[in-house]
Design an enzyme around this catalytic site. Structure first.
Site, PDB file in Angstrom:
ATOM      1  N   GLY A 242      37.758  41.061  50.832  1.00  0.00           N
ATOM      2  CA  GLY A 242      38.402  39.889  51.421  1.00  0.00           C
ATOM      3  C   GLY A 242      37.843  38.544  51.007  1.00  0.00           C
ATOM      4  N   GLU A 276      33.707  46.116  49.577  1.00  0.00           N
ATOM      5  CA  GLU A 276      34.910  46.514  48.828  1.00  0.00           C
ATOM      6  C   GLU A 276      35.593  45.298  48.218  1.00  0.00           C
ATOM      7  OE1 GLU A 276      37.325  48.235  51.861  1.00  0.00           O
ATOM      8  OE2 GLU A 276      35.894  49.811  52.323  1.00  0.00           O
ATOM      9  N   PRO A 277      34.903  44.531  47.406  1.00  0.00           N
ATOM     10  CA  PRO A 277      35.566  43.342  46.849  1.00  0.00           C
ATOM     11  C   PRO A 277      36.582  43.718  45.773  1.00  0.00           C
ATOM     12  CG  PRO A 277      33.403  43.587  45.870  1.00  0.00           C
ATOM     13  CD  PRO A 277      33.526  44.682  46.904  1.00  0.00           C
ATOM     14  N   ARG A 279      39.562  40.936  44.708  1.00  0.00           N
ATOM     15  CA  ARG A 279      39.897  39.631  44.146  1.00  0.00           C
ATOM     16  C   ARG A 279      38.677  38.866  43.621  1.00  0.00           C
ATOM     17  NH1 ARG A 279      44.419  36.809  46.286  1.00  0.00           N
ATOM     18  NH2 ARG A 279      44.193  38.082  48.142  1.00  0.00           N
ATOM     19  N   CYS A 346      67.283  37.237  38.251  1.00  0.00           N
ATOM     20  CA  CYS A 346      68.473  36.658  38.871  1.00  0.00           C
ATOM     21  C   CYS A 346      68.251  36.261  40.332  1.00  0.00           C
ATOM     22  CB  CYS A 346      69.590  37.681  38.802  1.00  0.00           C
ATOM     23  SG  CYS A 346      69.067  39.237  39.530  1.00  0.00           S
TER      24      CYS A 346
END
Ligand code: LLP
Length: 417
Positions: A242, A276-277, A279, A346
């Site tokens: 997080g 638990e990284p 990002r 589209c």
């Protein structure tokens, strides 16, 4: 503007490490994701060094970028892998992870996923409901295993992030409340094939202040204390991922500040601390390179219609996320204009950037959409029957295509008329 020291301009041309982006595009085409291997390594090292005074293990959250070469890069540095599905479990194994370096997450694991985790003897399964714990017990008993289980506790704290990626509030689907978790832990003796070895939380993603982590850790410590009095032996205290990064003007805490704030809270718990990284390790390692197909003006708006789309980078469309867009070649004789950078899909929701001041774009120019190392390729889709883009890993002065552009045969291989 680049938020990554590994993407730089040399003579007005964008480079990833020592490879010019032009060169990659010449050989591989666009759209293409480019990742810097040394960025992955530096971020991992920065993280683990910050916590070297306590027993800890990093379990890279493969959901942020599950390319095998990316997972392998982290494994080679000593990382474990946090997997959220059987697909990610298979990827982690294929990348070379040993099961004792894998933890299995997921709010809705199927019996098949649980069985696969148990058969492989993963270090820990993180259960999110009482029913799941009983199912794990049943499956473990059928295949004669003792399951190592952590309960995901929902500490009911506000991570102050986008509501779609906030996971630690009571109203969210994740984990169990403190009271419910305690009740489940107290049943260990009734469970013949489950040992509770962990306590787990994950309160959200792209969190840029430390306070929510502190608040949640305090609550988990209470749980830990009570659980220990039940004679349950917790070995792993998992605080999830997080940690936020800079996309634009956020001022996320540094990992050193994070460590200084939380180590005093964790050092006395007698557990291995798990992280638990995702990002933090991957976002700013990557860029998505797109080519301008057309430039046009409608009403008062200038558009760059590029060959990359929401199918390649969904974040702007679903979270309104900001990603820097920069030219691959800077021309000193061009003025800036305000553009929307849009894709060929589209939908009006198909945009990569809105109202951006950019160097005047012309047909066949290339632009880099930055911070595309996390939650980019992994969230890509085949909408409009588009082929997913290739991934390139740069290492110093060389680069390798680590996933090639999908072919039409690949898109059609299991269909019939
Ligand atoms: N652990 C668990 C249990 C998670 O659910 C997640 C992310 C992580 C670790 C890694 O979180 P990170 O360190 O990367 O923040 N698609 C969204 C992000 C969704 C995150 C889901 N869970 C986005 O593009 O912002």
């Amino acid at each position: 503007m680049l938020e990554s020291t590994n993407f730089t301009y040399k003579n007005n041309r964008l480079y990833c490490e020592d490879v010019s982006v032009d060169e990659i595009v010449r050989q591989v085409g666009t759209p293409v994701y480019i990742y810097s291997k040394s960025y992955f390594k530096d971020r991992y090292t920065e993280f683990t060094n910050a916590f070297n005074s306590i027993n800890h293990t990093i379990f890279y959250a493969a959901k942020s970028n599950f390319n095998l070469s990316v997972i392998k890069t982290f494994l080679d540095l000593g990382s474990g892998v946090d997997v959220n599905s059987e697909g990610e479990l298979i990827r982690a194994l294929k990348a070379g992870a040993t099961p004792d370096k894998i933890i299995l997450t997921g709010v809705g694991k199927t019996a098949r996923e649980i069985k696969l985790g148990l058969e492989h003897d993963v270090l820990m399964i993180k259960a999110e409901s009482e029913e799941e714990v009983y199912l794990i017990n049943d499956i473990a008993s059928q295949i004669h295993k003792i399951a190592r289980v952590a309960l995901r506790v929902n500490p009911d704290v506000d991570a102050q992030t986008h509501p779609y990626i906030s996971t630690g509030l009571a109203e969210n689907k994740f984990g169990k409340s403190v009271e419910d978790a305690l009740e489940v832990y107290s049943k260990e003796k009734e469970l013949s094939n489950v040992r509770f070895t962990g306590i787990d939380m994950h309160i959200g993603s792209q969190i840029v202040t430390i306070d929510p982590f502190i608040e949640a850790i305090e609550k988990l410590k209470e749980v830990h204390k009570i659980v220990t009095s039940f004679d349950v032996h917790i070995e792993h205290f998992d605080i999830g991922g997080g940690i936020g990064v800079k996309y634009k003007d956020e001022t996320p805490f540094t990992i050193k500040e994070f460590a200084n704030a939380i180590i005093p809270k964790l050092s006395t718990c007698g557990c291995d601390i798990l992280f638990e990284p995702g990002r933090f390790l991957t976002a700013n390692a990557g860029a998505l390179i797109v080519e301008v197909l057309y430039t046009k003006k409608n009403s008062s708006k200038n558009f760059l219609v590029v060959d990359g789309a929401m199918t390649d980078l969904l974040r702007p469309s679903i979270y309104g996320s900001y990603h820097h867009v920069v030219p691959v070649t800077v021309y000193s004789n061009r003025e800036n204009r305000i553009y929307d950078v849009v894709g060929p899909v589209c939908e009006s929701g198909d945009f990569l950037a809105k109202n951006r001041e950019l160097q005047e774009g012309r047909q066949n120019d290339y632009y880099a959409v930055m911070s595309a190392g996390a939650y980019a390729m992994v969230m890509a889709s085949n909408y409009n029957a588009r082929r997913r883009a290739p991934e390139v890993l740069v290492d110093g002065s060389s680069f390798k295509v680590v996933r090639s552009r999908e072919t039409f045969d690949y898109l059609l291989y299991d269909e019939s008329v």
